[in-house]
Structure formats: structure tokens, C-alpha cells
Write a protein that holds these residues in place. Structure first.
Motif, PDB file in Angstrom:
ATOM      1  N   LEU A  71      -4.598 -14.344   8.711  1.00  0.00           N
ATOM      2  CA  LEU A  71      -4.328 -15.657   9.283  1.00  0.00           C
ATOM      3  C   LEU A  71      -3.484 -15.569  10.554  1.00  0.00           C
ATOM      4  N   ARG A  72      -2.823 -14.433  10.760  1.00  0.00           N
ATOM      5  CA  ARG A  72      -2.059 -14.234  11.994  1.00  0.00           C
ATOM      6  C   ARG A  72      -2.885 -13.546  13.072  1.00  0.00           C
ATOM      7  N   GLY A  73      -4.144 -13.234  12.774  1.00  0.00           N
ATOM      8  CA  GLY A  73      -4.998 -12.585  13.751  1.00  0.00           C
ATOM      9  C   GLY A  73      -4.719 -11.112  13.916  1.00  0.00           C
ATOM     10  N   ALA A  74      -4.288 -10.446  12.840  1.00  0.00           N
ATOM     11  CA  ALA A  74      -3.931  -9.028  12.929  1.00  0.00           C
ATOM     12  C   ALA A  74      -5.170  -8.156  13.098  1.00  0.00           C
ATOM     13  N   GLY A  75      -4.943  -6.957  13.636  1.00  0.00           N
ATOM     14  CA  GLY A  75      -5.988  -5.951  13.758  1.00  0.00           C
ATOM     15  C   GLY A  75      -5.992  -5.027  12.555  1.00  0.00           C
ATOM     16  N   PRO A  76      -6.644  -3.861  12.671  1.00  0.00           N
ATOM     17  CA  PRO A  76      -6.774  -2.952  11.526  1.00  0.00           C
ATOM     18  C   PRO A  76      -5.436  -2.543  10.917  1.00  0.00           C
ATOM     19  N   ALA A 132       8.526  -2.608  -5.820  1.00  0.00           N
ATOM     20  CA  ALA A 132       7.611  -2.957  -6.910  1.00  0.00           C
ATOM     21  C   ALA A 132       6.406  -3.772  -6.467  1.00  0.00           C
ATOM     22  N   HIS A 133       6.014  -3.718  -5.207  1.00  0.00           N
ATOM     23  CA  HIS A 133       4.841  -4.467  -4.768  1.00  0.00           C
ATOM     24  C   HIS A 133       3.593  -3.986  -5.516  1.00  0.00           C
ATOM     25  N   HIS A 134       2.748  -4.939  -5.884  1.00  0.00           N
ATOM     26  CA  HIS A 134       1.550  -4.624  -6.672  1.00  0.00           C
ATOM     27  C   HIS A 134       0.307  -5.163  -5.959  1.00  0.00           C
ATOM     28  N   ARG A 135      -0.824  -5.089  -6.653  1.00  0.00           N
ATOM     29  CA  ARG A 135      -2.109  -5.429  -6.032  1.00  0.00           C
ATOM     30  C   ARG A 135      -2.172  -6.887  -5.592  1.00  0.00           C
ATOM     31  N   ASP A 136      -1.592  -7.787  -6.374  1.00  0.00           N
ATOM     32  CA  ASP A 136      -1.595  -9.204  -5.977  1.00  0.00           C
ATOM     33  C   ASP A 136      -0.766  -9.410  -4.709  1.00  0.00           C
ATOM     34  N   ASP A 137       0.369  -8.698  -4.605  1.00  0.00           N
ATOM     35  CA  ASP A 137       1.171  -8.775  -3.384  1.00  0.00           C
ATOM     36  C   ASP A 137       0.376  -8.269  -2.175  1.00  0.00           C
ATOM     37  N   GLN A 138      -0.390  -7.203  -2.405  1.00  0.00           N
ATOM     38  CA  GLN A 138      -1.203  -6.656  -1.324  1.00  0.00           C
ATOM     39  C   GLN A 138      -2.245  -7.676  -0.863  1.00  0.00           C
ATOM     40  N   ALA A 139      -2.865  -8.379  -1.814  1.00  0.00           N
ATOM     41  CA  ALA A 139      -3.858  -9.399  -1.462  1.00  0.00           C
ATOM     42  C   ALA A 139      -3.219 -10.503  -0.624  1.00  0.00           C
ATOM     43  N   GLU A 140      -2.006 -10.932  -1.023  1.00  0.00           N
ATOM     44  CA  GLU A 140      -1.296 -11.953  -0.244  1.00  0.00           C
ATOM     45  C   GLU A 140      -0.995 -11.454   1.164  1.00  0.00           C
ATOM     46  N   THR A 141      -0.555 -10.206   1.259  1.00  0.00           N
ATOM     47  CA  THR A 141      -0.210  -9.640   2.564  1.00  0.00           C
ATOM     48  C   THR A 141      -1.419  -9.589   3.482  1.00  0.00           C
TER      49      THR A 141
END
Length: 430
Positions: A136-141, A121-130
Motif C-alpha cells: 500500500l506504500r508502493g514498495a519495490g521488491p 516473535a514476529h510470525h506468519r500473520d505479522d509477515q502478511a500484515e507487513t
């Protein structure tokens, strides 16, 4: 928002979904309660087969009550449900939040039958948090692309049909349909990274930029497209730079790859071999050693249970080799297979008792052999170099002697007398 909007959204999404029964991950919270309720109203979801799964982590005193609530919710909707209890590994350095997620996803993967689709049930707000966490972890694309709507998972798929919808839309659905749910007390713990973003950071962003969640989701979609393109190019690049053996790469060709591909190619290669993936500083150190080390050196970078070693034009990936006992040797009569240090075995085909027995040991230097059919006796050191055997493998090859005569070097070089033995060297799995 019309009351039918979530159901209509799911109707459209189901039409584009691969065939397969749906398995809803039900936590008992608001989001999964909305998802299960809405799917239960969709005839196509029922026709596919619809069931629910609740994972009981046992992390707080009310865990059993949560399981009971999920059972009651599913019963009201006439949806079968399984409750799976898991043990969450603690104290591994990644935090309780990540440990619980790993345990939950592993349980979901085990319960998924071939072709079934796990629905979360992940939604748009969860996506923004992710996306913010990944940033903040320095991830790439790949990381900044956030969660995928659909991906392969276990024996089937993982589907997140609500990623385009906001948390408020789900709450409206819950309120308008009189749904009941439980609030996880851990959600109030702002020492957890995601909770801190949700409670402290995103509300402040939304106060200044009301569409922040939509903008972050839009950026994630662009990053996802870029990541998918780069991933496809990385697959092609890996095929170009891979050596004749699957566990080797042509290291000069790998270094010549564009920055956007080099790291991904290395990780894809290691994943396919079932080896550990490096941290970014390991990749940087590998590049430095490959570029700077002279031709006669043997660069090696270690991480986890993996080693990357250079020999001539190839980079080899392997697990660390166990040390060999000093001056090991054994008498062997051939009647049964001989266990060698490191897990290899030697056997005769057909097995038979030899008298006198043979002597088996590792290299000590100065050994010579006249390979079957060759005109001259040769130094073993030169033969191994010409055969391009990596140095870390040379000391592990079993040498078979009759008295002082070297009959066989594993099954790489065999003398005329050694050929009559029918020797087989069985290597342990890498």
C-alpha cells in the motif's frame, strides 16, 4: 499441532544460526511470551546464553505493570531480564506507532552486546500484515520481501525464528502450556494502520482465501530472493559508475543503468556516504534534470540535508554549504590558525608571526596568479576550470595576498613567494 512442534522448530533453526547469546525482546504479549517460554525449554538456547529485554515506552498507564509482568515471567523461567525505559518522540509527522517502534529498536540496538542475537516473535500473520502495508506504500521488491528471518543488527544480529508459523500455532502453544500474557490496549485501536489490517482486512481475506497469510508469506519469500539478487547487482553497478572520489558518480553511466538498478544504486551510494535518501519523486526529478539540462547548466536536486549537483561528467553528493558572508576578508599574521567562514582553517607550518600581515579573502573576479614553476601569470578563473574544481567550491577557496600580489589559492595554486610560506588549508569535514 504437537505440543513439541515450536520447540522442535527452534531446535532446527538454532542449528543453522551463527554463534552468539540470545536476547529475547519480551513485550509481555502472547507472541513474545511463547517465544521466551519455548526458547527456555531448548538446551542449546540455554547453553548459548539466554536473556530477555523489555522496553517500557510509558505510553499508557499500565506500563509499569507490564514491566512487572515481564520480570515475573522471566523469573519463573530462570531467565535474566533487563527493563529499559525510553522516551518516544512525538509530533514528528510519522505517527505514534512508528515513533514507538523507532525508540524500541534503538533501545534494543544499544543493549545488544557484540555477537549477541536479538530474537523477536514476529510470525506468519505479522509477515502478511507487513507485506500488505508495504504494498500500500508502493514498495519495490525489498519492501515486498517483508521481514528477514536473520539480518545484521547493531553489534550482532536480529533473528525472527517464528516467521514460518501462524498466530494460531503460537496461541495453541500458549494455551497448552498454561502461559499468561497481557493484551496491549493499543492493539484495539483501528486508527493505527497495522491494527486496521489485522482487525478489518485480513479476516475478510481469510474468509474468502483461507490460506491468504501463507500465500502472502510465500510471495514475500519470492520478492526477498529477487530483492537480494537485485541488491547484489546494485553493489556491482555502484562500483562501475562511482567516480574517483567516493562522493561522485558518473551520471551518464548511472542514467544508462536498467530501471531495476538505478534507484537502488543511488540509495546505496547515499547510504554509504551517510546522506539522506530521496523520495521517489526526487529521483524522477534528478533523472529529468540530468537528461534535459544543457551542458552549461548546473542541475541541483535537494532533499533533507542533502544536495545532488552535476558538474561536467560527474554527479556530486554533499550537504548544503552554508552561505558565505558578503565581501569577507581578514588580516592574518600567521601566529595562529585563521578560522575561515564555513569551518575551514588556514595555518602556517611552522607557525610564525609575519610582518606585515597577509590578507585573506574569497574570490571577487579578475584575480591572477603565477603558479610556482610556471612561465606565465594566469587567470584564476581558467586555472580553476582546468583543475575541474566544481563551481560551488570555487567561491569558497581562501585567497592569500601580500599587498596586491596573490600568493596562494588555498593549497591548489601557490606562487614562488607563496611556496615559502608553508601554507596549509584544512578543510572542514563534509
Amino acid at each position: 499441532m504437537p505440543l513439541s512442534s515450536i520447540r522442535a522448530h527452534l531446535d532446527r533453526a538454532l542449528a543453522a544460526l551463527p554463534p552468539g547469546a540470545l536476547v529475547v525482546g519480551c513485550s509481555g504479549g502472547a507472541d513474545s511470551s511463547v517465544l521466551l517460554h519455548a526458547l527456555a525449554q531448548v538446551p542449546d538456547a540455554r547453553a548459548r546464553g539466554l536473556r530477555a529485554v523489555h522496553i517500557e515506552h510509558g505510553l499508557h498507564a499500565d506500563s509499569a505493570a507490564w514491566s512487572g509482568h515481564c520480570r515475573e515471567t522471566a523469573a519463573r523461567l530462570s531467565v535474566p531480564i533487563d527493563v529499559i525505559r525510553v522516551e518516544v518522540a512525538r509530533g514528528r509527522g510519522s505517527g505514534l506507532e512508528d515513533a514507538a517502534r523507532r525508540a524500541r529498536m534503538a533501545a534494543f540496538e544499544r543493549t545488544l552486546r557484540p555477537g549477541e542475537i536479538l530474537v523477536l516473535a514476529h510470525h506468519r500473520d505479522d509477515q502478511a500484515e507487513t507485506v500488505l502495508l508495504k504494498l500500500l506504500r508502493g514498495a519495490g521488491p525489498e519492501g515486498l520481501g517483508g521481514m528477514r528471518v536473520l539480518r545484521a543488527f547493531g553489534a550482532g544480529y536480529l533473528w525472527r525464528p517464528l516467521l514460518e508459523l501462524s498466530r494460531s500455532a503460537l496461541r495453541d502453544h500458549a494455551r497448552d502450556h498454561g502461559l499468561q500474557w497481557l493484551d496491549d490496549p493499543s492493539n484495539a485501536d483501528t486508527t493505527l494502520r497495522r491494527n486496521f489490517l489485522r482487525a478489518e482486512i485480513l479476516p475478510r481475506l481469510a474468509a474468502r482465501w483461507p490460506d491468504a497469510d501463507a500465500a502472502l508469506a510465500h510471495s514475500a519469500a519470492w520478492a526477498r530472493h529477487a530483492a537480494d539478487f537485485i541488491d547484489a547487482e546494485a553493489r556491482k553497478a555502484l562500483a562501475r559508475v562511482r567516480g574517483a572520489a567516493p562522493d561522485t558518480l558518473a551520471w551518464r553511466d548511472w542514467l544508462a543503468l536498467p530501471d531495476a538498478l538505478r534507484d537502488l544504486v543511488l540509495r546505496r551510494w547515499l547510504r554509504e556516504l551517510g546522506l539522506d535518501e530521496p523520495a521517489h519523486f526526487h529521483v524522477a526529478e534528478l533523472e529529468r534534470q540530468l537528461r534535459d539540462a544543457s551542458e552549461d547548466r548546473l542541475p541541483c536536486v535537494r532533499f533533507g540535508d542533502t544536495e545532488l549537483r552535476r558538474h561536467r561528467g560527474l554527479l556530486h553528493a554533499l550537504r548544503p554549504l552554508p552561505p558565505l558572508p558578503r565581501d569577507w576578508q581578514a588580516e592574518w599574521d600567521g601566529a595562529a590558525a585563521l578560522a575561515l567562514p564555513g569551518g575551514d582553517t588556514l595555518a602556517l607550518e611552522p607557525a610564525r608571526r609575519l610582518d606585515p600581515p597577509l590578507l585573506v579573502r574569497h574570490r571577487r573576479g579578475g584575480e591572477r596568479i603565477k603558479p610556482a614553476g610556471a612561465a606565465h601569470t594566469r587567470e584564476l578563473r581558467l586555472l580553476l576550470q582546468e583543475a575541474d574544481v566544481p563551481p560551488w567550491r570555487r567561491e569558497r577557496i581562501p585567497l592569500v595576498f601580500r599587498e596586491d600580489a596573490l600568493l596562494a589559492v588555498g593549497d591548489l595554486f601557490v606562487s614562488d613567494d607563496g611556496a615559502a610560506l608553508g601554507l596549509r588549508w584544512n578543510r572542514a569535514p563534509a
